[in-house]
Design an enzyme around this catalytic site. Structure first.
Site, short mmCIF file in Angstrom:
data_model
loop_
_atom_site.label_atom_id
_atom_site.label_comp_id
_atom_site.label_asym_id
_atom_site.label_seq_id
_atom_site.Cartn_x
_atom_site.Cartn_y
_atom_site.Cartn_z
N ARG A 111 -0.69 7.33 4.65
CA ARG A 111 -0.86 8.42 3.68
C ARG A 111 -1.14 9.69 4.46
O ARG A 111 -2.12 9.75 5.21
CB ARG A 111 -2.03 8.11 2.73
CG ARG A 111 -2.45 9.31 1.91
CD ARG A 111 -3.36 8.97 0.77
NE ARG A 111 -2.63 8.28 -0.28
CZ ARG A 111 -3.12 8.03 -1.50
NH1 ARG A 111 -4.34 8.44 -1.81
NH2 ARG A 111 -2.40 7.40 -2.40
N HIS A 138 5.64 9.89 -3.49
CA HIS A 138 4.70 8.76 -3.62
C HIS A 138 5.54 7.57 -4.08
O HIS A 138 5.44 7.09 -5.21
CB HIS A 138 3.61 9.11 -4.63
CG HIS A 138 2.39 8.24 -4.54
ND1 HIS A 138 2.27 7.19 -3.64
CD2 HIS A 138 1.22 8.27 -5.23
CE1 HIS A 138 1.09 6.62 -3.80
NE2 HIS A 138 0.44 7.25 -4.76
N GLN A 141 4.06 4.38 -5.71
CA GLN A 141 3.61 4.63 -7.07
C GLN A 141 4.77 4.49 -8.05
O GLN A 141 4.65 3.85 -9.10
CB GLN A 141 3.02 6.06 -7.15
CG GLN A 141 2.47 6.42 -8.51
CD GLN A 141 1.17 5.70 -8.82
OE1 GLN A 141 0.27 5.68 -8.01
NE2 GLN A 141 1.08 5.10 -9.99
N ASP A 233 -0.17 14.01 -13.97
CA ASP A 233 -0.85 13.87 -12.67
C ASP A 233 -1.86 15.02 -12.59
O ASP A 233 -1.77 15.98 -13.37
CB ASP A 233 0.21 13.96 -11.55
CG ASP A 233 -0.34 13.74 -10.14
OD1 ASP A 233 -1.50 13.32 -10.00
OD2 ASP A 233 0.41 14.02 -9.17
N CYS A 273 -0.94 8.27 -12.59
CA CYS A 273 -1.09 7.55 -11.33
C CYS A 273 -2.55 7.25 -11.01
O CYS A 273 -2.84 6.31 -10.28
CB CYS A 273 -0.47 8.36 -10.19
SG CYS A 273 -1.03 10.08 -10.15
N ARG A 301 0.41 -1.77 -8.94
CA ARG A 301 0.53 -1.30 -7.55
C ARG A 301 0.47 -2.51 -6.61
O ARG A 301 1.22 -2.60 -5.64
CB ARG A 301 -0.61 -0.32 -7.21
CG ARG A 301 -0.58 1.01 -7.95
CD ARG A 301 0.58 1.88 -7.53
NE ARG A 301 0.62 2.10 -6.09
CZ ARG A 301 -0.08 3.04 -5.44
NH1 ARG A 301 -0.85 3.86 -6.10
NH2 ARG A 301 0.03 3.18 -4.14
#
Ligand code: CP
Ligand code: NVA
Length: 313
Positions: A111, A138, A141, A233, A273, A301
């Site tokens: 990340r 992402h 995700q 988000d 998310c 996930r």
């Protein structure tokens, strides 16, 4: 007596890395969604699949879901992981970091602030590199999210996902993945916060192949009307903390609340998310509503990343 379900064969991913959504071919993406369902339904069949293998998890930014689901995914597949937090490439070049980790572990999950850091790791590492969120994408995700939408609706093609908020990493990965899977994608952002033209154009090309409808606009109400899923988000992503006050002003008309949700289909799901800032991009009532799928997304996930690791390693 319980009859064992035979584990289905699944393709090995052709690209060496998962640095961005398009590293998975469409065929592989569909296979991954199928494998996710298989792994979720029969985790015991995969419990030794990565025995003796290790993952390096690198985090330049905070994480709850991504870090823990990758740690758990590797462990539940019989392997293990090590974690390092902090800047990548501060004390030594990124290319050296890559060539240390690939001597000890069989996959690198990172990340980062910049997509360039992920691409540089991938360029130098001899083991697969997975993007666990960058400034641009992402992709892990998006895998869990499209799986979740499919779980709720039974099918994907022809559905409409409405994204209301920042045209950032999460939106980019969703836009590309929806376009490829034939999911109509409509995004509403304030002016100045649109997704990058390059990524929109790429998604438009993919949408042309599947017949998905892709729109980018500024009107949240029109965007949400008739949607099967409403997604948002945070207004200020990690690293944008100094812009948070200005963004709170600019994004105010884009809050997902019960009035906005009422414009979507009656059985529409709410998606996020996480982490969510209740009272900003979404109200507490929407997150806690029956329509909310946010914890299904979080659960998935784990399963989607197990499928990804199986197809990569
Ligand atoms: N959705 C997500 O990536 O959560 P974390 O930032 O907690 O990993
Ligand atoms: N856009 C958010 C997503 C967090 C999972 C961020 O980058 O901080």
């Amino acid at each position: 007596m319980i009859t064992p379900v035979p584990s289905r064969a699944f393709p090995k991913m052709a690209a060496p890395d998962f640095t961005r959504d398009l590293d998975l071919t469409l065929e592989e993406l569909n296979a991954l969604l199928d494998l996710t369902a298989q792994v979720k339904g029969h985790p015991e069949q995969y419990s030794r699949a990565l025995a003796g293998r290790y993952a390096s998890l690198l985090f330049e930014k905070p994480s709850l879901r991504t870090r823990l689901t990758f740690e758990l995914a590797v462990k539940q597949l019989g392997g293990d992981s090590v974690v390092s937090s902090g800047p990548i490439g501060g004390r030594e070049p990124i290319k050296d970091v890559a060539r240390n980790l690939d001597r000890w572990t069989q996959v690198i999950v990172a990340r980062t602030f910049s997509q360039r850091t992920i691409d540089e790791l991938a360029r130098w590492s001899s083991v697969p590199v997975i993007n666990a969120l960058s400034d641009l994408y992402h992709p892990c995700q998006a895998l869990a999210d499209l799986f979740t939408l499919k779980e709720h609706r039974g099918t994907l093609a022809g559905l409409k996902m409405a994204f209301v908020g920042d045209g950032n990493n999460v939106a980019n990965s969703l836009m590309i993945t929806c376009a490829r899977l034939g999911v109509n994608f409509a995004i509403a952002t304030p002016r100045g916060y649109e997704p990058k033209t390059r990524i929109v154009n790429q998604a438009l090309e993919l949408a042309a192949e599947t017949g998905a409808n892709l729109t980018a606009a500024h009107d949240a109400e029109a965007t949400v009307t008739g949607a099967d899923a409403v997604y948002t988000d945070v207004w200020a992503s990690m690293g944008q903390e100094e812009e948070a006050a200005q963004r709170r002003v600019d994004f105010q008309p884009y809050q997902v609340n019960e009035q906005l949700m009422a414009l979507a289909k009656p059985n529409a799901i709410f998606m996020h998310c996480l982490p969510a800032k209740r009272g900003e991009e979404v109200t507490d009532a929407v997150v806690e509503s029956k329509q909310s799928a946010v914890f299904d997304q979080a659960e998935n996930r784990l399963h989607a990343q197990k499928a990804l690791l199986l197809m990569m390693l």
